[in-house]
Enzyme design. Structure first.
Site, PDB file in Angstrom:
ATOM      1  N   GLU A   1     -18.160 -10.919 -15.511  1.00 57.80           N
ATOM      2  CA  GLU A   1     -19.261 -10.982 -14.359  1.00 57.80           C
ATOM      3  C   GLU A   1     -19.299 -12.510 -14.157  1.00 57.80           C
ATOM      4  OE1 GLU A   1     -21.305  -6.917 -14.929  1.00 57.80           O
ATOM      5  OE2 GLU A   1     -22.244  -8.377 -16.056  1.00 57.80           O
TER       6      GLU A   1
ATOM      7  N   CYS B   1     -29.525  -3.043 -13.709  1.00 60.47           N
ATOM      8  CA  CYS B   1     -30.358  -4.169 -13.681  1.00 60.47           C
ATOM      9  C   CYS B   1     -30.598  -4.501 -12.302  1.00 60.47           C
ATOM     10  CB  CYS B   1     -29.455  -5.330 -14.255  1.00 60.47           C
ATOM     11  SG  CYS B   1     -27.724  -5.623 -13.588  1.00 60.47           S
TER      12      CYS B   1
END
Length: 639
Positions: free
Chosen positions: A333, A429
């Site tokens: 990521e 998240c």
């Protein structure tokens, strides 16, 4: 660094947003998103991945009570990132190791929302949740449901991977937001007890560690600002100073060497003052850089500030998508190498853009240069808003710039791509992060010091600054026009950001330009008219970005546009826009002249003149894509 330039954002309670564009989104978050997420945390959303948040805090509260009573408890393994019904005992912790943080972000969003919209029912729900959270806290101040449920003796044994300090950071930010809005300091007091434990545990004489996932740095600065306790500031500085030093704490903690790639992933490849390129996990990176900027500002640390400047410059000029997305690769990521910005395999996580706005705001508060809020504007109006559906009940984690649904289903390299927004995520998240930044939008619009009020984002609002009352009437998003009324309490300067896209702007009062801001002397009540004259334009990318050679994107004002299959047919790669097209605005959409290439069924053929037919191309704001079903989309179009 010139401390005279330093500014601080204005508290949310002193900003009342009235903006025609943003008010609708704020109201959506208040009335739909926050209640929806409350149900998601209770696992009440049909067809959505489970959150386990409420379930974990209930289990942890029981465990904490039994620990206080001296009862023997079962020990469950802490050896995974995600604990499911299939791989864990039903009485153990469930979800990702950082699951607590989602809950804290929701509380932070609630606090921001309550600052301007009192809601007794919402406050009652939040109070009940805070009571549950605090019931799970151990006597020494420790509060993390994964360890309290599974094995409290293992606390702080793997801070590289298991996110205790990350969850604590979000706990602090949620506690402060809620306290500022309601005066209820129960969660804030719990956060202070936990912070005291952390200060005793991590220091030069004990564990010389720092978190694998950053955020604690800026959270401790906020805790210092709200409490005045300097030990919290010193601990924040300690975490910044210690990162990347040798011997590497992560090696000591694990009893073995970490791979070179992992050091970069955690931004621990070298001490932070020596870092000049944004690397590793993008969210962690911008959270760290935000904390670094906080410390640089408070301590007047020129070396640290210089590192922040270089890191921001690297992101802005070599690693930033036109939509304000960052983090180009799914592998880790992470930030990729310079100019690697693939469209159909972009990661561009919503959280990463949110962290970039945190970083940009802090840099602008150190030195008011328009580049910082130009980047923040790009992220806010595009990548961040793209992360949420128009009904507020489904979300993107990654935000691609090109999507072919068939490829996403059949190409394993795109396994992470969602072509439609999801109701919820096991790793959730992004949705509560969206709720908290939109609910706190006012904090990113205006800052002040003793001499100057800085208008960074042209969001319609009524503002009570220390030295002036200001009203902004904004048609900025639609037509680039803004009216500002200033009623000063003493002679001040008003600094107005000139957006990077504006050509031939006008300001009705005499001004002086400095670093992209128009400075106006204000000594009496003054009305200012701004016209930034937005127009649709084609924007090219550096030819070092291989994917976009021979292509351009359309932008107008703060918005980037895209084309979808639902408007323009499939095989969007066969469409090209005329580079001298006259752009016609149709509501929020833009129509341009272009051509569609005739489909060639032969895999290979002799090069010949391309057969095309004229067509009209309909562009929509990027943030609105994927609200009309699954279909192709692209931001960059052939020219």
């Amino acid at each position: 660094m010139n401390k005279k330039d330093f500014s601080k954002h204005i508290e949310l309670k002193n900003i009342k947003i009235t903006d025609p564009f943003w008010s609708k989104i704020l109201e959506l978050v208040r009335t739909e998103v926050i209640p929806y997420q409350y149900e998601a945390f209770h696992d009440n959303i049909e067809g959505a991945e489970k959150s386990y948040c409420i379930e974990n805090f209930k289990k942890a509260a029981i465990a904490a009570k039994e620990i206080r009573e001296g009862k023997k408890r079962p020990i469950y393994p802490i050896d995974k990132w995600q604990y499911t019904d299939e791989n864990s005992d039903k009485n153990a912790f469930h979800g990702f190791v950082f699951q607590d943080s989602d809950f804290y972000k929701w509380i932070e969003a609630v606090g921001f929302s309550l600052s301007n919209h009192p809601d007794e029912e919402l406050r009652k729900k939040a109070d009940e949740i805070i009571d549950l959270i605090c019931a799970a806290q151990l006597e020494n101040g420790y509060l993390n449901t994964c360890y309290i449920i599974n094995n409290p003796e293992a606390a702080f044994s793997n801070i590289r991977d298991y996110h205790e300090l990350y969850c604590f950071g979000h706990m602090v930010e949620g506690a402060i937001s809620y306290y500022n809005a309601t005066g209820n300091r129960k969660l804030l007091d719990a956060a202070c007890r936990y912070a005291d434990l952390i200060c005793k545990t991590f220091n030069k004489d004990n564990k010389k560690g720092y978190p694998g996932h950053e955020i604690i740095e800026m959270a401790l600065v906020k805790l210092y600002e709200i409490t005045g306790e300097k030990r919290y500031l010193d601990e924040a500085k300690y975490f910044v100073d210690e990162r990347g030093n040798r011997p590497y704490y992560f090696d000591i903690e694990r009893g073995r060497a970490t791979t070179k790639e992992d050091y970069f992933y955690y931004q621990a490849h070298r001490p932070v003052r020596q870092q000049r390129e944004a690397v590793g996990h993008a969210v962690r990176g911008v959270y760290l850089y935000s904390g670094m900027a906080d410390i640089a500002k408070i301590f007047g640390d020129e070396e640290l500030y210089s590192a922040c400047e270089s890191l921001f410059d690297n992101i802005e000029n070599k690693k930033l998508y036109i939509t304000g997305g960052i983090g180009a690769t799914v592998d880790g990521e992470a930030f990729s190498f310079n100019y690697d910005l693939p469209n159909d395999q972009a990661y561009a996580e919503t959280c990463a853009s949110i962290g970039l706005v945190f970083f940009a705001r802090r840099m602008a508060e150190i030195h008011p240069d328009s580049r910082y809020h130009n980047v923040a504007e790009r992220a806010l109006f595009n990548n961040i808003l793209s992360g949420m559906a128009e009904d507020g009940k489904s979300f993107f984690y990654s935000n691609l710039l090109e999507v072919d649904p068939e490829a996403c289903k059949k190409d394993s390299r795109k396994h992470y791509v969602s072509t439609v927004r999801q109701k919820w995520f096991g790793c959730a998240c992004c949705p509560p992060n969206l709720a908290r930044i939109i609910s706190s939008l006012g904090e990113y619009c205006v800052s002040q010091n003793d001499e100057t009020v800085f208008i960074h984002q042209y969001v319609g609002s009524k503002i009570k600054a220390d030295n002036a009352d200001i009203e902004i009437i904004s048609d900025y998003a639609e037509n680039g026009r803004v009216s500002i009324s200033v009623n000063p309490k003493k002679p001040i300067k008003l600094a107005l950001r000139i957006p990077e896209w504006s050509e031939g702007f006008s300001v009705s009062q005499p001004y002086e330009i400095k670093d992209g801001y128009a400075y106006i002397e204000i000594s009496e009540k003054t009305e200012i008219k701004l016209d930034f004259k937005p127009k649709a334009r084609l924007v090219k990318c550096s030819n070092r970005v291989r994917e976009n050679v021979g292509k351009a994107a359309v932008s107008r004002g703060p918005f980037v546009y895209c084309i979808e299959e639902v408007d323009n047919g499939n095989n969007l790669q066969m469409i090209r826009v005329k580079n001298d097209s006259v752009f016609v605005k149709d509501g929020e959409e833009i129509i341009a002249d272009g051509f569609r290439e005739k489909e060639d069924s032969s895999l290979y053929s002799t090069l010949k003149e391309i057969e095309e037919t004229p067509c009209k191309i309909r562009f929509i704001p990027y943030y609105r894509w994927a609200n009309r079903g699954e279909n192709e989309m692209t931001v960059y179009v052939r020219i």
